[in-house]
Write a protein that holds these residues in place. Sequence first.
Motif, PDB file in Angstrom:
ATOM      1  N   MET A  14      -7.136   3.185  44.205  1.00 29.67           N
ATOM      2  CA  MET A  14      -7.117   1.831  44.771  1.00 29.67           C
ATOM      3  C   MET A  14      -7.431   1.899  46.266  1.00 29.67           C
ATOM      4  N   SER A  15      -8.239   0.952  46.767  1.00 29.90           N
ATOM      5  CA  SER A  15      -8.588   1.018  48.189  1.00 29.90           C
ATOM      6  C   SER A  15      -7.354   0.731  49.049  1.00 29.90           C
ATOM      7  N   LEU A  16      -7.402   1.208  50.265  1.00 30.12           N
ATOM      8  CA  LEU A  16      -6.254   1.034  51.147  1.00 30.12           C
ATOM      9  C   LEU A  16      -5.962  -0.459  51.371  1.00 30.12           C
ATOM     10  N   THR A  17      -7.030  -1.251  51.523  1.00 39.69           N
ATOM     11  CA  THR A  17      -6.826  -2.694  51.712  1.00 39.69           C
ATOM     12  C   THR A  17      -6.017  -3.266  50.565  1.00 39.69           C
ATOM     13  N   ASN A  18      -6.382  -2.916  49.342  1.00 38.85           N
ATOM     14  CA  ASN A  18      -5.653  -3.457  48.197  1.00 38.85           C
ATOM     15  C   ASN A  18      -4.218  -2.967  48.153  1.00 38.85           C
ATOM     16  N   ARG A  19      -4.037  -1.710  48.546  1.00 39.48           N
ATOM     17  CA  ARG A  19      -2.653  -1.206  48.541  1.00 39.48           C
ATOM     18  C   ARG A  19      -1.799  -1.944  49.569  1.00 39.48           C
ATOM     19  N   ILE A  20      -2.396  -2.260  50.721  1.00 38.52           N
ATOM     20  CA  ILE A  20      -1.640  -3.000  51.745  1.00 38.52           C
ATOM     21  C   ILE A  20      -1.298  -4.404  51.221  1.00 38.52           C
ATOM     22  N   LEU A  21      -2.286  -5.050  50.587  1.00 36.66           N
ATOM     23  CA  LEU A  21      -2.041  -6.408  50.093  1.00 36.66           C
ATOM     24  C   LEU A  21      -0.990  -6.413  48.979  1.00 36.66           C
ATOM     25  N   LEU A  22      -1.060  -5.395  48.134  1.00 36.09           N
ATOM     26  CA  LEU A  22      -0.078  -5.288  47.057  1.00 36.09           C
ATOM     27  C   LEU A  22       1.322  -5.069  47.629  1.00 36.09           C
ATOM     28  N   ALA A  23       1.401  -4.221  48.671  1.00 39.34           N
ATOM     29  CA  ALA A  23       2.699  -3.949  49.292  1.00 39.34           C
ATOM     30  C   ALA A  23       3.264  -5.223  49.919  1.00 39.34           C
TER      31      ALA A  23
ATOM     32  N   ASP B  36     -14.549  11.108  73.916  1.00 41.08           N
ATOM     33  CA  ASP B  36     -13.848  11.978  72.966  1.00 41.08           C
ATOM     34  C   ASP B  36     -12.427  11.473  72.720  1.00 41.08           C
ATOM     35  N   MET B  37     -11.787  11.048  73.819  1.00 40.87           N
ATOM     36  CA  MET B  37     -10.417  10.521  73.681  1.00 40.87           C
ATOM     37  C   MET B  37     -10.405   9.310  72.749  1.00 40.87           C
ATOM     38  N   GLU B  38     -11.423   8.479  72.884  1.00 40.70           N
ATOM     39  CA  GLU B  38     -11.438   7.271  72.061  1.00 40.70           C
ATOM     40  C   GLU B  38     -11.520   7.634  70.582  1.00 40.70           C
ATOM     41  N   ALA B  39     -12.357   8.634  70.290  1.00 39.61           N
ATOM     42  CA  ALA B  39     -12.490   9.052  68.884  1.00 39.61           C
ATOM     43  C   ALA B  39     -11.139   9.554  68.366  1.00 39.61           C
ATOM     44  N   VAL B  40     -10.417  10.289  69.228  1.00 44.30           N
ATOM     45  CA  VAL B  40      -9.134  10.841  68.782  1.00 44.30           C
ATOM     46  C   VAL B  40      -8.109   9.717  68.565  1.00 44.30           C
ATOM     47  N   VAL B  41      -8.050   8.766  69.503  1.00 50.12           N
ATOM     48  CA  VAL B  41      -7.056   7.692  69.354  1.00 50.12           C
ATOM     49  C   VAL B  41      -7.400   6.814  68.145  1.00 50.12           C
ATOM     50  N   MET B  42      -8.695   6.567  67.929  1.00 49.89           N
ATOM     51  CA  MET B  42      -9.093   5.798  66.750  1.00 49.89           C
ATOM     52  C   MET B  42      -8.668   6.515  65.472  1.00 49.89           C
ATOM     53  N   LYS B  43      -8.791   7.828  65.498  1.00 55.16           N
ATOM     54  CA  LYS B  43      -8.366   8.598  64.318  1.00 55.16           C
ATOM     55  C   LYS B  43      -6.857   8.413  64.100  1.00 55.16           C
ATOM     56  N   MET B  44      -6.097   8.361  65.203  1.00 58.79           N
ATOM     57  CA  MET B  44      -4.653   8.117  65.058  1.00 58.79           C
ATOM     58  C   MET B  44      -4.397   6.770  64.385  1.00 58.79           C
ATOM     59  N   VAL B  45      -5.192   5.773  64.769  1.00 60.77           N
ATOM     60  CA  VAL B  45      -5.012   4.449  64.155  1.00 60.77           C
ATOM     61  C   VAL B  45      -5.259   4.543  62.649  1.00 60.77           C
ATOM     62  N   GLU B  46      -6.308   5.275  62.285  1.00 61.71           N
ATOM     63  CA  GLU B  46      -6.640   5.361  60.859  1.00 61.71           C
ATOM     64  C   GLU B  46      -5.571   6.123  60.078  1.00 61.71           C
ATOM     65  N   ILE B  47      -5.029   7.164  60.706  1.00 61.15           N
ATOM     66  CA  ILE B  47      -3.951   7.909  60.040  1.00 61.15           C
ATOM     67  C   ILE B  47      -2.758   6.975  59.825  1.00 61.15           C
ATOM     68  N   LEU B  48      -2.468   6.207  60.865  1.00 64.99           N
ATOM     69  CA  LEU B  48      -1.331   5.293  60.790  1.00 64.99           C
ATOM     70  C   LEU B  48      -1.527   4.235  59.708  1.00 64.99           C
ATOM     71  N   MET B  49      -2.776   3.846  59.517  1.00 59.53           N
ATOM     72  CA  MET B  49      -3.025   2.797  58.528  1.00 59.53           C
ATOM     73  C   MET B  49      -2.639   3.237  57.124  1.00 59.53           C
ATOM     74  N   GLU B  50      -2.643   4.549  56.917  1.00 60.85           N
ATOM     75  CA  GLU B  50      -2.229   5.025  55.598  1.00 60.85           C
ATOM     76  C   GLU B  50      -0.750   4.748  55.338  1.00 60.85           C
ATOM     77  N   LEU B  51       0.020   4.625  56.438  1.00 67.65           N
ATOM     78  CA  LEU B  51       1.448   4.335  56.271  1.00 67.65           C
ATOM     79  C   LEU B  51       1.689   2.843  56.098  1.00 67.65           C
ATOM     80  N   ALA B  52       0.624   2.056  56.314  1.00 66.02           N
ATOM     81  CA  ALA B  52       0.802   0.610  56.345  1.00 66.02           C
ATOM     82  C   ALA B  52       1.479   0.035  55.101  1.00 66.02           C
ATOM     83  N   PRO B  53       1.106   0.464  53.892  1.00 70.36           N
ATOM     84  CA  PRO B  53       1.756  -0.141  52.740  1.00 70.36           C
ATOM     85  C   PRO B  53       3.290  -0.057  52.822  1.00 70.36           C
ATOM     86  N   TYR B  54       3.807   1.092  53.273  1.00 69.52           N
ATOM     87  CA  TYR B  54       5.265   1.244  53.337  1.00 69.52           C
ATOM     88  C   TYR B  54       5.854   0.351  54.434  1.00 69.52           C
TER      89      TYR B  54
END
Length: 437
Positions: free
Chosen positions: A1-10, A187-205
């Motif tokens: 299931m896509s992350l968007t759907n998992r967030i909406l389901l949560a 380079d910093m921007e790429a790293v911080v953006m990656k942090m945002v994406e990692i965090l988004m995986e926790l979003a459903p919870y």
Amino acid sequence: MSLTNRILLAMLAGVVLGSLLNVLLQGSLAPEGLRELLNDYLVAKNGLFDVVGRIFVSLLKLLVVPLVLVSLICGASSLGDSARMGPIALKTMALYLATTAIAVSIALFFASLVNPGAHVELMSAANFHPPAPPPLADVLVDMVPSNPVRAMAEGKMLQIIVFALLVGYAIAHSGEQGRRIGSFFRDMEAVVMKMVEILMELAPYGVFALLAKLFATMGLGAIVNLAAYFFTVLGVLVFHALVVYGLLFRGFTGFSPAMLFRKMRPVWAFAFSTASSGATLPITLNTVERRMGVHNSVAGFSIPLGATINMDGTAIMQGVATVFIAQVYGVELTMAALMTVVVTATLASIGTAAVPGVGLITLSLVLQQAGLPVEGIALIIGVDRLLDMVRTAVNVTGDVAVSVIVANSERQFDESVYLSSESLQADDLEQDRAPTI
Ligand code: ASP
């Protein structure tokens, strides 16, 4: 299931479970011992939902300052010549102000049609004391940081924007050294953006915990008494986000807004569950840059600025609330008073901090200017949290739509990214993080 759907389901699961718990905790369906247990371990302060929700919001907030800083420095430095900054800033500001004024006007119009306060009894318990607003001169002076580190420590968004613009501009004009430090920030921007994406995986919870707690504790009974007010605000919020922004977006860019709304879904989920444009900022910025194709010279400026000053949803609530309170107190609003409300609600939305519930406090400015009793705010507090969640989602919709419109007109926009329908897949993140040996 896509992350968007998992967030909406949560989200859905949080609302349903929270509402069930609400019924269980309020009523006498369950034995007292069980109710206490559920309340203490799940719902109450320091219960499971509260702890998970607070950790999630802190994780979001921790990214706001680094992300805004590096994204805006990259954006401003890549623009190079300062001549481009002017039109971007002007267009963004003009659209933010104009759309907010339109939002209040629509709210006043619909509220005058529906008459939400016509049959509401004035409760004698009405009691609300607003804090004094700061003088305008202070607001202006306060935009310029005397100490950038303090500005960042205190999360003062406008001060951070001013500082980042200055750094970006200087980088663009510092020759070889500027190029080196500029590539560090990219380079910093790429790293911080990656942090945002990692965090988004926790979003459903996180989203689940926030909504479950909120709906378990929220007194939905208040909505029944204030149904006309509640549904007028809700109706205008939805109308403004989908119809007004939909039309503006199509008119200015020629693109269908359907894709915009589709890609907005995770951002809406964050805005709705946190009721804070500020906490949603990392997700908004990531979505606009990475999934909608807005170059960070525009996104890095317009999104943090919008989260701070562009609040159409808040202005809509304030418009309807003003008419509602006037009707409850039996005060006739003249045309001049209505014009005053349009101007002050637009200004009040600028002054509203991007955190939960502040729109209700700045409403006192609007009421004062319209000659209405500020205590009237006490009448609508009961249903404000739920409206706050929806209006925050509308607030961020405005930021995103304006950002894409300005980027498109300034050719800082990658159309192919906007039109690509690839959804937010958790798998993408997994692949990105896999070791590349
Ligand atoms: N919660 C809103 C926001 O963060 C502000 C408000 O209207 O209270 O956008």
